[in-house]
Design a protein around this motif. Structure first.
Motif, PDB file in Angstrom:
ATOM      1  N   ARG A   1      -0.954   4.519 -10.106  1.00  0.00           N
ATOM      2  CA  ARG A   1      -1.716   3.775  -9.090  1.00  0.00           C
ATOM      3  C   ARG A   1      -2.280   2.458  -9.618  1.00  0.00           C
ATOM      4  N   SER A   2      -2.395   2.340 -10.935  1.00  0.00           N
ATOM      5  CA  SER A   2      -3.014   1.107 -11.440  1.00  0.00           C
ATOM      6  C   SER A   2      -2.376   0.687 -12.767  1.00  0.00           C
TER       7      SER A   2
ATOM      8  N   THR B   1       2.551   1.949  -3.268  1.00  0.00           N
ATOM      9  CA  THR B   1       1.675   2.101  -4.451  1.00  0.00           C
ATOM     10  C   THR B   1       1.711   0.882  -5.363  1.00  0.00           C
TER      11      THR B   1
ATOM     12  N   GLY C   1       3.482   6.822  -1.804  1.00  0.00           N
ATOM     13  CA  GLY C   1       2.304   7.200  -2.586  1.00  0.00           C
ATOM     14  C   GLY C   1       1.524   8.341  -1.933  1.00  0.00           C
TER      15      GLY C   1
ATOM     16  N   VAL D   1      -3.133  -0.666  -3.472  1.00  0.00           N
ATOM     17  CA  VAL D   1      -3.237   0.787  -3.336  1.00  0.00           C
ATOM     18  C   VAL D   1      -4.582   1.242  -2.758  1.00  0.00           C
ATOM     19  N   ASP D   2      -5.635   0.485  -3.006  1.00  0.00           N
ATOM     20  CA  ASP D   2      -6.957   0.896  -2.515  1.00  0.00           C
ATOM     21  C   ASP D   2      -7.314   0.289  -1.160  1.00  0.00           C
TER      22      ASP D   2
ATOM     23  N   HIS E   1      -1.603   8.778  -1.673  1.00  0.00           N
ATOM     24  CA  HIS E   1      -2.709   8.267  -0.862  1.00  0.00           C
ATOM     25  C   HIS E   1      -2.222   7.897   0.537  1.00  0.00           C
TER      26      HIS E   1
ATOM     27  N   PRO F   1      -0.115  -1.746  -7.384  1.00  0.00           N
ATOM     28  CA  PRO F   1      -1.497  -1.722  -7.880  1.00  0.00           C
ATOM     29  C   PRO F   1      -2.448  -2.671  -7.142  1.00  0.00           C
TER      30      PRO F   1
ATOM     31  N   GLU G   1       6.582   9.189 -13.959  1.00  0.00           N
ATOM     32  CA  GLU G   1       6.517   9.140 -12.492  1.00  0.00           C
ATOM     33  C   GLU G   1       7.485  10.138 -11.861  1.00  0.00           C
TER      34      GLU G   1
ATOM     35  N   TRP H   1       0.831  -1.219   0.000  1.00  0.00           N
ATOM     36  CA  TRP H   1       0.000   0.000   0.000  1.00  0.00           C
ATOM     37  C   TRP H   1       0.857   1.257   0.000  1.00  0.00           C
TER      38      TRP H   1
ATOM     39  N   GLU I   1       6.134  10.031  -8.087  1.00  0.00           N
ATOM     40  CA  GLU I   1       4.752   9.662  -7.757  1.00  0.00           C
ATOM     41  C   GLU I   1       4.377   8.535  -8.703  1.00  0.00           C
ATOM     42  N   LYS I   2       4.124   7.356  -8.134  1.00  0.00           N
ATOM     43  CA  LYS I   2       3.919   6.183  -8.991  1.00  0.00           C
ATOM     44  C   LYS I   2       2.514   6.137  -9.580  1.00  0.00           C
TER      45      LYS I   2
END
Ligand code: NAP
Length: 474
Positions: free
Chosen positions: A454-455, A142, A187, A147-148, A189, A144, A439, A139, A451-452
């Motif tokens: 996210r998906s 980042t 990340g 990440v959520d 987030h 994929p 990135e 997480w 910044e990577k």
């Protein structure tokens, strides 16, 4: 044109075609060890399920350990070799079977790491707020797949179970001032969540004693030296170790000596604390009415020597509770089976004998395992270099005994055709370089290293929109 099959395998005209499954450190070090050789000559395709390379260097190493990530420069040199190809976004077991790989390549090397985590096997482990450390690591990096993940850091105390370097990474990221992480590749987030975090104390539950912890002393030092963070250790428990210091291995002795130093130092003014609880095992996670972790029931252990001479933790029957809103189990990674590759469920690795894959006790000609999926999840990134060299040596030794793949199939174009017939959008190393540049630029705008994406979709959409499309030539 297919080469004359009587040209010896491993000659410049007819290199040994190798598929390495997995683009992490073990995969890259193996590719490097093979490509460095003048004879036999190898041609290496590294297949990876993500569109991006570097495995745990990208998705495992903590954002405040950037110097460890510098090994990517070594991997980039390997990738620049003209007999190297990166085939990203290809999932072996779905897009291509192991059997197909074996038919298209002379040798196949599994370097798939350890994809799952060990569980505690205690009641309450399924409660919300009980997490695998591996998910937390994915997480904040980042990845994929993670990440959520909804990490709730709204409680004052978190418990980390386990005493390895991953446990220390998790504790450090939870305790570090989020502003210090803001400039790294953490990340966005995760940064936002860590800025809001109310965690003030992390309790590390170590089932055995100070002499048996698995973390490196420098990892503890990293935490102890953080601004605003102190390490709390029961002084009496540590002092009890002093008379036995000389019985310890040098590395363990250094670790205990450093902990003694910490325990005896004047308390550092701090807003946040790492508390080390030795001889302590979680026996149950207790939930609140929402089904969320509210406390951990912990049993005190004593040490017992086994017949093999190992010190083992045995429950004493004395238990106590630690209130906590989040629990991270960090008791090691475990391999997950790959369809078509023999798996040893006991060890959690691809069944192998010194790197040669074994099925039902017999060696599978031309198939190998390297890195964590060969030996289990132990060792640092550099450990994989020696491991890769040893497996590469076996591959070289085996070349004269190989049954080469069918001449038409073993051409690079044949694999490419198979994948394109299946609509697999393969990313090349040039595609990765394009993603890498995006990135870094996106990080620069935010005043950080990177910044990577996210998906996977975001990566693939970017490549599709860019001039070369997916599959840009290296
Ligand atoms: P690890 O080093 O194997 O540590 C696992 C820890 O979990 C050990 O302390 C073990 O204690 C404990 N444990 C196992 N089962 C348990 C249970 N049921 N209850 C309580 N505790 C339990 O694993 P890791 O931390 O996941 O690291 C994996 C590898 O990656 C290691 O080689 C590590 O050095 C490496 N790594 C390195 C870095 C770095 O260099 N910065 C960072 C991250 C990872 P026992 O000893 O009692 O079994």
């Amino acid at each position: 044109m297919p080469t004359d099959p009587i040209t010896p395998l491993g000659s410049p005209e007819r290199p040994v075609r190798v598929a390495v499954v997995g683009a992490g450190p073990a995969g890259f070090f193996t590719a490097e060890a093979l490509l460095r050789r003048e004879a036999p000559v190898f041609d290496v395709d590294v297949l990876e399920r993500l569109p991006t390379p570097f495995g745990l260097v990208r998705a495992g190493v903590a954002p405040d350990h950037q110097q460890i990530k510098n090994v990517h420069k070594v991997f980039e040199k390997t990738a620049a070799h003209d007999r190297f190809r990166f085939l990203g976004n290809v999932r072996v077991g779905r897009d291509l079977s192991v059997r197909e790989l074996a038919a298209h390549y002379d040798q196949v090397v599994f370097a798939i790491g350890s994809a799952s985590d060990r569980r505690l096997g205690i009641p309450g482990e399924e409660l919300t707020g009980s997490h695998a450390a591996t998910a937390f690591v994915g997480w904040y990096n980042t990845h994929p797949d993670f990440v959520d993940f909804p990490f709730e850091l709204g409680h004052e105390r978190a418990v980390v179970v386990g005493a390895g370097n991953v446990a220390m990474d998790v504790a450090r990221v939870l305790l570090r001032d989020a502003e210090e992480l803001a400039v790294t590749d953490l990340g966005a987030h995760a940064l936002e969540a860590l800025r809001r975090s109310r965690v003030r104390e992390v309790v590390l539950l170590v089932r055995r004693g100070p002499g048996q912890a698995a973390f490196d002393v420098r990892e503890l030092r990293d935490v102890a030296e953080l601004k605003g963070v102190r390490v709390s250790i029961d002084r009496a428990q540590l002092e009890a170790e002093r008379p036995r210091l000389d019985e310890l291995e040098p590395v363990a002795k250094k670790r205990v000596e450093y902990m003694l130093e910490l325990a005896n130092a004047a308390p550092k003014p701090a807003e946040r604390t790492l508390r080390l609880e030795f001889l302590a095992s979680p026996v149950e996670l207790l939930g609140d009415e929402r089904g969320h972790v509210r406390a951990v029931r912990v049993e005190r252990n004593r040490l017992e020597r086994t017949a093999a001479g190992e010190l083992r933790a045995v429950g004493s029957g004395d238990a106590f509770e630690i209130e906590a809103g989040a629990v991270f189990r960090s008791v090691g990674y475990r391999g997950a089976p790959l369809d078509g590759a023999p798996f040893d469920p006991r060890a959690g690795v691809i069944d192998n004998r010194d790197g040669r894959v074994v099925d039902g006790g017999s060696i599978v000609t031309g198939q190998y395992a390297v890195g964590w999926c060969r030996r289990g999840a132990t060792g640092v990134i550099g450990t994989n270099k020696a491991d890769a060299q040893a497996v590469a040596d076996r591959m070289i030794e085996d070349v004269p005994r190989l049954r080469p793949a069918d001449e038409a199939r073993r051409a690079r174009a044949a694999v490419d055709r198979l994948l394109s017939d299946r609509d697999v959008r393969v990313t090349t190393f040039a595609d990765w370089s394009a993603l890498d540049a995006v990135e870094i630029a996106s990080g620069r705008e935010r005043g950080k290293i990177r910044e990577k994406f996210r998906s996977v979709d975001a990566m693939m959409n970017h490549l599709l929109r860019s001039v070369g499309g997916v599959g840009a030539e290296d």
